[in-house]
Design an enzyme around this catalytic site. Sequence first.
Site, PDB file in Angstrom:
ATOM      1  N   ALA A   1      22.594   7.178   5.121  1.00 34.56           N
ATOM      2  CA  ALA A   1      24.021   7.023   4.818  1.00 34.56           C
ATOM      3  C   ALA A   1      24.263   5.567   4.485  1.00 34.56           C
ATOM      4  O   ALA A   1      23.683   4.671   5.108  1.00 34.56           O
ATOM      5  CB  ALA A   1      24.889   7.448   5.997  1.00 34.56           C
TER       6      ALA A   1
ATOM      7  N   ALA B   1      27.516   2.893   3.503  1.00 33.45           N
ATOM      8  CA  ALA B   1      28.954   2.675   3.345  1.00 33.45           C
ATOM      9  C   ALA B   1      29.196   1.251   2.890  1.00 33.45           C
ATOM     10  O   ALA B   1      28.266   0.531   2.531  1.00 33.45           O
ATOM     11  CB  ALA B   1      29.677   2.968   4.659  1.00 33.45           C
ATOM     12  N   SER B   2      30.446   0.819   2.922  1.00 35.41           N
ATOM     13  CA  SER B   2      30.794  -0.482   2.367  1.00 35.41           C
ATOM     14  C   SER B   2      30.312  -1.644   3.216  1.00 35.41           C
ATOM     15  O   SER B   2      30.035  -2.730   2.698  1.00 35.41           O
ATOM     16  CB  SER B   2      32.317  -0.572   2.209  1.00 35.41           C
TER      17      SER B   2
ATOM     18  N   ALA C   1      27.804  -1.303   5.979  1.00 33.46           N
ATOM     19  CA  ALA C   1      26.446  -1.181   6.503  1.00 33.46           C
ATOM     20  C   ALA C   1      25.808   0.109   6.001  1.00 33.46           C
ATOM     21  O   ALA C   1      26.461   0.941   5.349  1.00 33.46           O
ATOM     22  CB  ALA C   1      26.479  -1.193   8.035  1.00 33.46           C
ATOM     23  N   GLN C   2      24.521   0.263   6.303  1.00 34.72           N
ATOM     24  CA  GLN C   2      23.846   1.521   6.024  1.00 34.72           C
ATOM     25  C   GLN C   2      23.031   1.918   7.246  1.00 34.72           C
ATOM     26  O   GLN C   2      22.727   1.099   8.115  1.00 34.72           O
ATOM     27  CB  GLN C   2      22.972   1.419   4.792  1.00 34.72           C
ATOM     28  N   VAL C   3      22.682   3.200   7.322  1.00 31.69           N
ATOM     29  CA  VAL C   3      22.038   3.755   8.504  1.00 31.69           C
ATOM     30  C   VAL C   3      20.679   4.322   8.134  1.00 31.69           C
ATOM     31  O   VAL C   3      20.526   4.998   7.104  1.00 31.69           O
ATOM     32  CB  VAL C   3      22.910   4.856   9.139  1.00 31.69           C
TER      33      VAL C   3
ATOM     34  N   LYS D   1      21.655   1.102  12.468  1.00 31.45           N
ATOM     35  CA  LYS D   1      22.690   0.649  11.541  1.00 31.45           C
ATOM     36  C   LYS D   1      22.473  -0.830  11.235  1.00 31.45           C
ATOM     37  O   LYS D   1      22.321  -1.645  12.151  1.00 31.45           O
ATOM     38  CB  LYS D   1      24.076   0.864  12.165  1.00 31.45           C
TER      39      LYS D   1
ATOM     40  N   ASP E   1      38.691   4.546  12.528  1.00 27.01           N
ATOM     41  CA  ASP E   1      38.110   4.759  11.197  1.00 27.01           C
ATOM     42  C   ASP E   1      37.551   6.183  11.106  1.00 27.01           C
ATOM     43  O   ASP E   1      36.408   6.394  10.695  1.00 27.01           O
ATOM     44  CB  ASP E   1      37.010   3.730  10.937  1.00 27.01           C
TER      45      ASP E   1
END
Length: 517
Positions: free
Chosen positions: A129, A131-132, A134-136, A154, A289
Amino acid sequence: MGLGSTFRLIHAGWVLAREGAFSILPVASLPPMMKLGVRMARLVERPAVRKTGSVERLNTALHRLGPSFVKFGQTLATRPDIVGAQAAADLSGLQDRMPPFDAALVPAILSEALGEKAAALTEISPPVAAASIAQVHKAKLRQPGEAPKVVAVKILRPGVSERFHADTQALYAGARLAETFSSASRRLRPTEVVKTLDHSMRLELDLRLEAAAISEMAENIKDDEGFVIPAVQWDQVAQNVLTTTWVDGIPIRDHAAIDAAGIDRKALAAKVLQGFLRHAIRDGFFHADMHPGNLFADPRTGHVVAVDFGIMGRIAKPERRFLADILYGFITRDYRLVAQRHFDIGYVPAHQSVEDFALAIRSIGEPLHGRTADNISMAKVLGQLFTITDLFDMQTRPELVLLQKSMVLVEGVARTLDPELDIWTVAEPVVGDWLRREEGPLGRIEDLGQHLRRAGEAAGRIPNLIAQAELALAEHRAALRRPRDRLMRFAILATLGMGFVAFAAVAFMALRFAGQA
């Protein structure tokens, strides 16, 4: 306001207008000045947007503009009732399907952040995944003496702090421009709102604080059912790295998979909404969020699984009581209560009429009762709210901004899961139980205990206050004595001077008399 921030703001407006961002706003529900602004912005739209109404390139544009703009797009993606189903679908890719950064950078990032403890993370997958912020990655955690454990790692995007700082400076520039040239916008306190969002985003950029937030929420919900969160692996946590247990679940936006797993979507929608209200009202600490990219459904239990606790909201007891009373007032159709609470907390100035404001609230609340979510036009409701806030000169409370934004997200998620959702019926068990408890003997005892604790703390400070008062009094007395002391020294010196002059005069006369003799 720096020239660079202003230029960035103008550039952002141009990009958003060009990619059709303003075409998805409910223009009919906006005030006249905002309608005019939207119409002017749409003059520069790409022809493809005008023809199809699709804003498929807006995802890329928002990502290019920066993380703060992505957050805004994520919120819109949860509200097809406001921006339209097509626009919401186009924006949904912002939730966890952003372009990842180069996976080749990951080993060096982990090694620099965790040192020797980075070696415990093995079999690191490509990004699952992005996102704006971070990434996982999925990985195996191998600790001495323990069985290997599947974990989620993360990692903050390199350079995201600098991009965020540039975003916020542009937002501050926009807020100051609004306050300078629009007197109507000042009551909304845009600079204070940006400051609140700025603070929450700065917290999101330190994953150690996110780990602490997970830990606190875990303590709050340890006895709850229906809402699950991962556990922190503290040895593999740093400012830009967070490691938690891996949670399996179906993305909450994948309705087909949820149905195939036999999960009751109506019950899942209720768990989302009730979980959020319980955390906000009971605990005063909530996930701020909760877009669909951060929510999953456990196929075994049907529980809600939440991840990504970078943005958390915290509200004090008065604000929690305000939220509960507002919701309960709408549930019970007690609009006088709703109106009075807005005055009590300072949303509406005291010179306005409570009765008139209650009437305005009734005009919003009555059409909502007895209707399911798919029969309610939130665009029209927002239009009425715009009108009422202007009519009654309502002021923004910045500390409630995150709560309001989160409620928009949560309601949007619940509505998509269950279009027939009756928000008031679902909210009543949580809101009503909390209010009944607060008004009951146990709540009164807790309030009394808090008052006694505050009184005890105040009593404990009395000796220090007395000592400080005595010191201040001594300093005051010394200050009063200083002029008298200076006057006394002057008088003594003057007397001595006069005596010397008199002695000199007598001596001179004696010498003169002796000479004559």
